[in-house]
Design a protein around this motif. Sequence first.
Motif: not given
Length: 263
Positions: A11, A28, A41, A54, A58, A60, A62, A106, A108, A110
């Motif tokens: 990540a 990010s 995203y 990973p 992580i 995730t 939705y 998504f 994400h 981390g």
Amino acid sequence: MQIEQPFRINAAQPDKLKQFLPQPLIISSPVAGWNGFYFAYHRQLNYQLPETSPFQNIITIYTREFQAKLKINGHWQSKSYAPTDVGIFPADQISPAVQFEQELGFIHIGLEPAMITRVAYESVNADAVEIVQQLQTHDPLIQQIGLTLKQEIENSGFDSSLYIESAVNLLAVHLLKRYSTQKFIIREYTDGLPKHKLKEAIAYINDNLDQNLSLAEIAAIAQISPHYFASLFKQSMGIAPHQYITKCRVERAKYLLASFFIC
């Protein structure tokens, strides 16, 4: 016959995912992250991932319903996902290959293993903490935290790091309580911070109001984990640390403005 190794996802290096993603990341977090936390995203259409493993834990989230195919035990299986579904992919564990055939969004998140350990160390044997993989689970709290983080970053940018860090600590505690192989029990404190620790924390805050304060560094002054510091500070002061810091900054700005007009 050579066995193909899972693709290692880091990540902290989001650019390395470009080979799999048709569309660039929309949001990010800075590469350095916030004390072991990363956020991303993106929206994608018709793409696939090989088996992955990973470096971080992580999560995730939705943001819309969709269909996907996962390769489990050598066979492709179709799954339907709802907007309140999430996936949890622990560090260093293998996640199956997946194919997406619809447009989807998504989030994400981390979390470095060290951050989970830091949150856990006051309640369980931190060295033995292990999060259980969830390819699909229904978890409205994780969904809410993810959407709150996305909204905060979109509205305030990456300047509300202490607020973001507080939300991420809540997420880490939730993971430990619900998805850890060990039983995680939250300690109950009712008396707030000891007076000398509260005094030290407040002095540190006031001395560094012009800095980008983090929950972890303030908690280090009190020598307790960020999660427990935030809880005890709120008991002592009636408001969360990030709210207290905002209040102090507003009061200082008012003072400086009044001083300017007097001069």
